[in-house]
Every structure is written in structure tokens, then in C-alpha cells.
Design a protein around this motif. Structure first.
Motif, PDB file in Angstrom:
ATOM      1  N   PRO A 118      -8.365  -0.092   3.470  1.00 32.50           N
ATOM      2  CA  PRO A 118      -7.398  -1.118   3.826  1.00 32.50           C
ATOM      3  C   PRO A 118      -7.420  -1.320   5.343  1.00 32.50           C
ATOM      4  O   PRO A 118      -7.650  -0.366   6.095  1.00 32.50           O
ATOM      5  N   MET A 119      -7.181  -2.552   5.780  1.00 34.31           N
ATOM      6  CA  MET A 119      -7.270  -2.940   7.184  1.00 34.31           C
ATOM      7  C   MET A 119      -6.775  -1.907   8.194  1.00 34.31           C
ATOM      8  O   MET A 119      -7.523  -1.412   9.023  1.00 34.31           O
ATOM      9  N   GLU A 120      -5.485  -1.571   8.113  1.00 37.04           N
ATOM     10  CA  GLU A 120      -4.910  -0.715   9.159  1.00 37.04           C
ATOM     11  C   GLU A 120      -5.534   0.673   9.124  1.00 37.04           C
ATOM     12  O   GLU A 120      -5.658   1.343  10.130  1.00 37.04           O
TER      13      GLU A 120
ATOM     14  N   GLU B  39       0.863  -1.175   0.000  1.00 35.27           N
ATOM     15  CA  GLU B  39       0.000   0.000   0.000  1.00 35.27           C
ATOM     16  C   GLU B  39       0.905   1.233   0.000  1.00 35.27           C
ATOM     17  O   GLU B  39       1.848   1.299   0.766  1.00 35.27           O
TER      18      GLU B  39
ATOM     19  N   ARG C 254     -15.478  -0.575   5.592  1.00 32.40           N
ATOM     20  CA  ARG C 254     -14.982  -1.870   5.122  1.00 32.40           C
ATOM     21  C   ARG C 254     -14.304  -1.770   3.761  1.00 32.40           C
ATOM     22  O   ARG C 254     -13.672  -2.715   3.313  1.00 32.40           O
ATOM     23  N   GLU C 255     -14.407  -0.616   3.115  1.00 37.88           N
ATOM     24  CA  GLU C 255     -13.691  -0.411   1.858  1.00 37.88           C
ATOM     25  C   GLU C 255     -12.248   0.008   2.094  1.00 37.88           C
ATOM     26  O   GLU C 255     -11.428  -0.011   1.190  1.00 37.88           O
TER      27      GLU C 255
ATOM     28  N   LYS D 190     -20.319   1.660   8.480  1.00 40.09           N
ATOM     29  CA  LYS D 190     -19.569   0.426   8.220  1.00 40.09           C
ATOM     30  C   LYS D 190     -19.417   0.084   6.738  1.00 40.09           C
ATOM     31  O   LYS D 190     -18.390  -0.455   6.348  1.00 40.09           O
TER      32      LYS D 190
ATOM     33  N   GLN E 177     -11.690   4.364  12.401  1.00 40.04           N
ATOM     34  CA  GLN E 177     -12.631   4.124  13.485  1.00 40.04           C
ATOM     35  C   GLN E 177     -12.189   4.892  14.733  1.00 40.04           C
ATOM     36  O   GLN E 177     -13.000   5.510  15.417  1.00 40.04           O
TER      37      GLN E 177
ATOM     38  N   ALA F 166      -8.668   1.237   8.293  1.00 39.01           N
ATOM     39  CA  ALA F 166     -10.020   1.115   8.830  1.00 39.01           C
ATOM     40  C   ALA F 166     -10.006   1.289  10.335  1.00 39.01           C
ATOM     41  O   ALA F 166     -10.850   1.970  10.916  1.00 39.01           O
ATOM     42  N   VAL F 167      -8.994   0.678  10.966  1.00 40.81           N
ATOM     43  CA  VAL F 167      -8.869   0.785  12.417  1.00 40.81           C
ATOM     44  C   VAL F 167      -8.601   2.237  12.801  1.00 40.81           C
ATOM     45  O   VAL F 167      -9.206   2.792  13.712  1.00 40.81           O
TER      46      VAL F 167
END
Ligand SMILES: Nc1ncnc2c1ncn2[C@@H]1O[C@H](COP(=O)(O)OP(=O)(O)OP(=O)(O)O)[C@@H](O)[C@H]1O
Ligand SMILES: [Mg+2]
Lengths: 246, 483
Positions: B463-465, B206, B460-461, B456, B471, B467-468
Motif C-alpha cells: 500500500p502507498m504509505e 487498511e 509496488r505491491e 521495485k 523505501q 511503500a514509502v
């Protein structure tokens, strides 16, 4: 467990409760009846800590200490649960997620470990069975699109999962079909224990056929006008509230 | 009822947590804008003549344009002559080769933000091109990317190292004539990022850039250009926060994306600039950004995901031109307007190719006195057979002093188009908060529960890190501001 002393409550400059006295011991089930608008929900909400009500005098003790300056969440964490007369819809928030957040907040407060998703699912499945609810309700948003009866069952599901020490059920038996009424009653009986107390607000004597009430109180004009055993509910059903007016 | 409002007030009145100023000497030119200033900028960056001339043409075009006033935002007139158009950290000349060489003050700044570069590097495996004010001071993972043939560099470096690519694509998606702020950016842009993914390459990591505004009165004019050649794939992450300031800081960036045949570009933004004083609304960042991508080749895809929690004013419409047949455009957005923030954001999907598809999911959150506007356009051109669009615009209101507005414009010139539009508005009421509280959930947790539930589909679109992080940012933004 719960001791209400000469409680006076105002809403928007209107006196609603005018000197309530009530003592509830562990193991007991109290029923409160009264006309529409007599202040039953007000009493329940004040115990739960709803902030739009103003306590002008009197006190509420829970396990011997006054709780009237505690926040709703502190009271909930301490074990007070209210089943809402009108359960609130929370769109977008998954029912399981909500209930898990609530349970873990309470467990954390009690110094217990928080449950992970798998453990929680195991627990909730057992509770679902008690209220005969389908698992599909877990995946819907909290009370969103639930029918009146489904909402009430969901409240009982929450009570069974959170296992409070004191449960105040505000008209949880209203709007239920015959089967649902039995299920809700079974849920309450399942919850009932020597160290837990229940206050049930109701308009109908029929739920009391399934539950053994230790006391029945009648709320009139902001005061408890009469207290008695289960037969008081029967008398009321027959004679109506005007029987107690004077 | 009075007590109810108090909770909401408490809930929406949190201070900006990331406000601080880094003490690094700046090489800043005096405020003001004219042709000489533009030549000076271009000269400082050692740019070729064609680029200097391009800037000058943009400047002369800008002089003839008017500041747009159609957005639902309100701000005092900007004095463009009081802004300094160039600023660079002083230690720039001998540029750092690794993080150890980076000014420790800068590293500290990132640490305060909770995004230390070292950790980024070690944990996330993300290549970081840190933009400090206007000039890049740290670029990492270059070698790994180099092996894959990926070019990821600062814009200024790209001008020196890959002039042909820059010349070919600069302004090809957003010409300097496009709008007032794009013209200004084209004239004075300082730096930014440049990405080129060669044919058939899937970018191995990324790509991420952290932008940061730090010099008093220094407008930020970033320029980003991403080109995905045939069959390539890239995910680009952009995130930013800014220190607390009294002056309004103007930010007018331009981002251009080009996706060739079968290529895919995913562009994610988490934006957290200083929103202004929570009590007066003073001092926040003005964010006037032009972001646009073109799906040039058939079967290409561009996806914009944005989480906009900062800025006093956000004026931003990441768009897709779906030129290639079977190309896909997506826009996922969460925009927060808290306290005195004003957000006017949305997207444009221009369908010109056949069988083109677009999806728009917009989530607007208004709190305090915030004003949130969704403005979107879906245009189906005459030759765009079988184009499809799905739009969903939801708003949530926290408290009763904020507002939400939705302006969807639809322009269909081909009868085979299929359009679907859904919209909703909801509120976080005191009754919901009480219900959560009664179950033992704190107000803060309740709000983040509700807001995260609301967002949400967009989160959820990411990238993982990211998204956290998003949030967490949402919690911080609305926290206390929501507790
Ligand atoms: N927030 C409020 N603002 C104004 N009046 C209120 C408010 N809450 C309650 N009241 C009034 O207080 C009185 C008691 O209401 P409450 O809900 O406690 O009655 P109840 O006994 O539960 O009635 P029911 O059997 O219909 O549920 C009513 O007259 C009601 O209109
Ligand atoms: Mg009631």
C-alpha cells in the motif's frame, strides 16, 4: 582550469605514472595518446578520484585548488566528468531515473532548483536528439544490455545533460561504427564552449578529423614523452610509438 | 583494493537507529514454562475452558517435538525455561478509550519511531491496533469499522466477544501440531489481532498493527487470525521495530488467514526488529514465525508481501494453501541480511484446487556478513488440474563477506501443471558505486538507487504509505550501512 604537477601514481605497488605535467585551459581540447597499458586510463581515473590508485607525489589542481583529497562525488559536483572506457552496468536502475538523480544532485550543489519529471523529460529529449538515440534507451536499465557503441553514446548523452566544466573522455571513440563516430564527435562539438575544457584519450587519429585538438600528448612509460599539435597524431599514425622510444 | 573494501564496510556498518527502551512498569510473571504457567496465562485472560485445554494440548504436544534444525541459520540453544511467558502494561485494567488515555511513555515511543498514532490516525486514515508487549493498549477507528460490520480487535477481546468465531477458526490453518514454534505459540500466545470481514464487505480502510517488543526476557507470542467471508476484501498491514537489548529476544508468532469464496486478503509486513549488535551480532531478535493462509473457497486470493529488514534470525515462510478452484496465491518478498543477520525465508504454495495460480517474487539482499537464504516449495497435488506457478528469486550482494542461497523445492503430481522458475545473483560492486559517484550521486544514494531498483517489483505491491516507509527503512538499514 586543470593543472597536473609532477604526478606520480602507484597501483598495487607498481609505479604507473612517473611525473605527469599537464595544463588545460578553458576552451581547450587536449588529446592524449599512448600504447595499451601506458597509464592513460589511470590518469583519467586519478583525476576523477578513483580510490584504488595511490598518489605518491605531485598534485592535481582544479580551478587553482588541489583536489587530491576530495571524494569522487565532490569532484563530480564541482564539474569534473569522466566518460568511462568501460561504462558500468547498473541492473534494475532506470536510465532516466539515474540521470535525473545525477543532474539534480549537481543542480542542488549549484544552488539551482531540482527538475521535476516533466522538465527533465523535456531537457533529455533535446539531448537525445544530439546523439541520435531513441527514447527507448531511457527506459532501460543503465547500460544493461547496451552494445559497446550504445554505451559510448550513452556516456556522451550524460555529458551533454550534466554539462560539466571539464570532460575527460576515455576512449569514447573506440568500438564505434563510422556513423556512431560522427555522432559522438558531433556530441563533443555540441558540448564544446569557451568556458569548458575537454581531454580526450584516444588510439586513433580519425576522431581528431572531426574535432579540432589544440594539443596532442603522447604518454610513454608514465610520462608525457612528446606534445604537439594535430600533426603529431598524424606522425604517430604513420611511424608508430617506437618512433618516440629511446 | 583496500580502500574499496573500506567503502563497502562503511556502507554496511550502520547502527540500529531505533534502539531505546521505554520506561513503563511491567506486570511480568517469573521465567519458566509448565502447565501451571499456561493455566495462569489463560486465567489472567479470563479464557473459557476449551481454550485453556487447547493451550495445554498444544503444550504437551510441544514437549514431544524437537526444535527444527534444517534452516540455514545458526544460533545458540534457546533455554525455554529462562523466558517469561507473560507481561502486560500495568494500566491495562481500565483500558484507554482514546489516545489521550494512552500512557504518554508509549506514545513517546511511537513518536521516536516516527509513527505517532495521532498522525497515523489523522493522515493515513488507518485503524491502529497497537500491541505493546503482549497486550493491546490502544484500538482506534473501531466505530467506523463497526458500521461496516468489520470486526478488528485484539485477540483477547475477540475470545471474550466472539468466542464462536475464534473457536471455529483458531488452529484451522496452522494446527498446534504443525511445527515446534507453532506449538509453543499455541500453548502460550499472549495476544494479537483478530479480524473478521463479513460477506460482501470491502473493508473501508487498511488495517494496521504495530508490534513492539519491549520487556526484557519476555518472548513475544502473537496470534493473528483473519477471516474474509464470501466476496469480502481486506488489506492488513503489520509493521514493527524493537528497542536495543542485550538478551536475545524470541519471537514466535502465528498468523492464520482464511479466504472464503471470492474473497481477497492482502497481508503486508514491514519488519524491522533489532538485528543485533552490528560488530558482534549479539542481542538481536529471533523471529520464528508461522504464517499461512488458506484459499478455502473458489476464486479467492491471498497475497503476502513482506519487507524483512530486521531480526538477528528470520525463519519465516508465509504460505498459501490453494484449495478452492481458480484461487490465487502470491508472495512478494524483500529480505535483508546485513552485518551478522541470518535470514532463511521463502514461501510454500500448495495447489490442490483446479486452475489455481501462484506467483513468487523473492528479492534477497545480503550485506556485511549477512546470510540470506530463499527456501520455497511449490507443490501441485494430484487433482490440481491446470495449476500454474511463476517463481523468480533474485539475490544481490553488497560487499564480499556476505552470502546468498536459493533452495527451490518443486513437487508436481499433476502433468498439466505449468511451472516457470527464474533466478539471478548480482553484486553492488565498487565500480558501480564509483560510476554513480562520478556522476555526482553520493554512495548512500547510489546504494538506495540500486537496492530500490532491485526491490521495485515488491515495493509496488505495498500500500502507498507503506511503500514509502519501506523505501525509507531500506535506506536506514543499509545507510551508512551503505554510505
Ligand atoms: N587496479 C589495478 N591493478 C593492477 N594493475 C593495474 C590496475 N589498474 C591499472 N593497472 C595497470 O596499470 C597499467 C596502466 O593501465 P591503464 O588502464 O591506465 O592503461 P591505458 O593506457 O589506459 O591502456 P589502454 O590503452 O589499453 O586502455 C597497466 O599495466 C595496468 O595493468
Ligand atoms: Mg585505458
Amino acid at each position: 582550469m586543470l593543472e597536473i604537477k609532477d604526478l606520480h601514481v602507484k597501483v598495487e605497488d607498481k609505479d604507473i605514472l612517473k611525473g605527469i605535467n599537464l595544463t588545460v585551459h578553458p576552451g581547450e581540447l587536449h588529446a592524449i595518446m599512448g600504447r595499451n597499458g601506458s597509464g592513460k586510463s589511470t590518469l583519467a581515473n586519478v583525476i576523477a578520484g578513483q580510490e584504488s590508485y595511490e598518489i605518491t607525489s605531485g598534485d592535481i589542481l582544479y580551478n587553482g585548488t588541489s583536489i587530491i583529497s576530495e571524494s569522487p562525488e565532490e569532484r563530480a559536483l564541482a564539474g569534473i566528468f569522466m566518460s568511462f572506457q568501460y561504462p558500468v552496468i547498473i541492473p534494475g536502475v532506470n536510465n532516466t531515473y539515474f540521470l535525473k538523480a545525477a543532474l539534480n544532485a549537481i543542480r542542488k550543489h549549484q544552488g539551482k532548483t531540482e527538475l521535476d519529471a516533466v522538465e527533465f523529460l523535456k531537457l533529455i529529449r533535446k539531448k537525445l536528439a544530439v546523439v541520435e538515440m531513441d527514447e527507448k534507451y531511457l527506459h532501460r536499465a543503465v547500460n544493461d544490455g547496451f552494445s559497446g557503441g550504445e554505451k559510448k553514446k550513452n556516456e556522451i548523452l550524460q555529458m551533454l545533460t550534466l554539462e560539466p566544466a571539464l570532460a575527460i573522455l576515455d576512449e569514447t571513440d573506440s568500438g564505434l561504427d563510422i556513423d556512431a563516430l560522427k555522432i559522438v564527435a558531433a556530441g563533443v562539438n555540441n558540448y564544446r564552449r569557451d568556458d569548458r575544457a575537454i581531454v580526450i584519450i584516444t588510439h586513433y587519429q580519425r576522431i581528431l578529423k572531426y574535432l579540432e585538438a589544440d594539443y596532442v600528448h603522447v604518454l610513454i612509460n608514465g610520462k608525457i614523452a612528446k606534445s604537439g599539435g594535430e600533426n603529431l597524431a598524424e606522425q604517430l599514425e604513420e611511424k608508430g610509438y617506437s618512433w618516440l622510444d629511446n | 583494493m583496500k580502500t574499496q573494501n573500506k567503502t563497502i564496510e562503511k556502507v554496511t556498518s550502520q547502527d540500529y537507529q531505533y534502539g531505546f527502551v521505554t520506561d513503563i512498569e511491567q506486570d511480568t510473571i517469573p521465567p519458566g514454562l509448565n502447565e501451571d504457567v499456561i493455566r495462569l496465562i489463560s486465567n489472567k485472560k479470563n479464557e473459557p475452558d476449551w481454550l485453556t485445554n487447547w493451550r495445554l494440548k498444544a503444550y504437551n504436544n510441544w514437549l514431544k517435538m524437537n526444535e527444527p534444525d534444517w534452516a540455514k541459520v545458526d544460533y545458540p540453544k534457546i533455554d525455554y525455561q529462562s523466558i517469561s511467558y507473560y507481561s502486560a502494561p500495568k494500566d491495562k485494567s481500565d483500558g484507554p478509550k482514546s489516545l489521550d488515555e494512552v500512557d504518554p511513555e508509549l506514545v513517546k515511543t511511537y513518536e521516536k519511531l516516527g509513527i505517532p498514532l495521532e498522525e497515523q490516525k489523522m493522515l493515513a486514515g488507518v485503524a491502529v491496533d497497537a500491541v505493546f508487549d503482549s497486550v493491546s493498549v490502544a484500538t482506534t477507528f473501531k466505530e467506523d469499522l463497526g458500521k461496516a460490520g468489520v470486526i478488528f480487535s485484539s485477540f483477547s477481546e475477540a475470545v471474550q466477544d466472539y468466542p464462536d468465531l475464534v473457536k471455529k477458526y483458531l488452529g484451522s490453518v496452522v494446527p498446534y501440531t504443525d511445527n515446534y514454534f507453532a506449538a509453543l505459540n499455541s500453548a502460550v500466545f499472549s495476544d494479537g489481532s483478530f479480524v473478521y470481514i463479513p460477506k460482501g464487505v470491502r473493508c473501508p480502510m487498511e488495517l494496521s498493527t504495530y508490534f513492539r517488543i519491549n520487556a526484557m526476557n519476555t518472548g513475544q507470542f502473537e496470534r493473528t487470525l483473519i477471516i474474509a467471508d464470501e466476496g469480502s476484501h481486506v488489506s492488513y498491514l503489520e509493521g514493527c521495530t524493537a528497542p536495543m537489548r542485550d538478551e536475545n529476544q524470541l519471537h514466535a508468532a502465528v498468523v492464520e488467514l482464511v479466504a472464503h469464496k471470492d474473497a481477497e486478503i492482502k497481508y503486508s509486513t514491514v519488519q524491522n526488529w533489532y538485528p543485533g549488535n552490528p560488530e558482534t551480532g549479539k542481542g538481536g531478535v529471533y523471529n520464528f514465525v508461522t504464517k499461512r493462509g488458506i484459499c478455502e473457497g473458489s476464486n479467492s486470493k491471498i497475497s503476502w508481501t513482506q519487507v524483512e529488514t530486521g531480526s538477528a534470525i528470520t525463519w519465516k515462510y508465509p504460505s498459501c494453501i490453494l484449495k478452492g478452484d481458480d484461487s490465487v496465491g502470491e508472495f512478494y518478498s524483500v529480505a535483508v541480511a546485513n552485518n551478522f543477520q541470518q535470514a532463511d525465508t521463502g514461501t510454500k504454495m500448495i495447489h490442490s484446487g483446479k486452475n489455481t495460480r501462484s506467483t513468487i517474487i523473492s528479492k534477497g539482499i545480503s550485506a556485511g556478513k549477512g546470510q540470506n537464504t530463499y527456501r520455497g516449495q511449490v507443490k501441485i497435488m494430484k487433482n490440481a488440474e491446470n495449476a500454474r506457478n511463476y517463481s523468480q528469486c533474485d539475490s544481490i550482494l553488497i560487499g564480499d563477506q556476505c552470502s546468498a542461497h536459493t533452495f527451490p523445492y518443486i513437487d508436481v503430481r499433476n502433468p498439466s501443471a505449468q511451472m516457470e522458475h527464474e533466478a539471478s545473483t548480482s553484486t553492488i560492486g565498487e565500480d558501480q558505486l564509483f560510476y554513480c559517484n562520478q556522476r555526482g550521486i553520493s554512495t548512500e544514494d547510489a546504494v538506495s538507487l540500486i537496492v530500490n531498483g532491485f526491490c521495485k517489483e515488491v515495493f509496488r505491491e505495498l500500500p502507498m504509505e507503506f511503500a514509502v516507509e519501506a523505501q525509507k527503512l531500506m535506506e536506514v538499514t543499509l545507510e551508512g550501512s551503505v554510505g
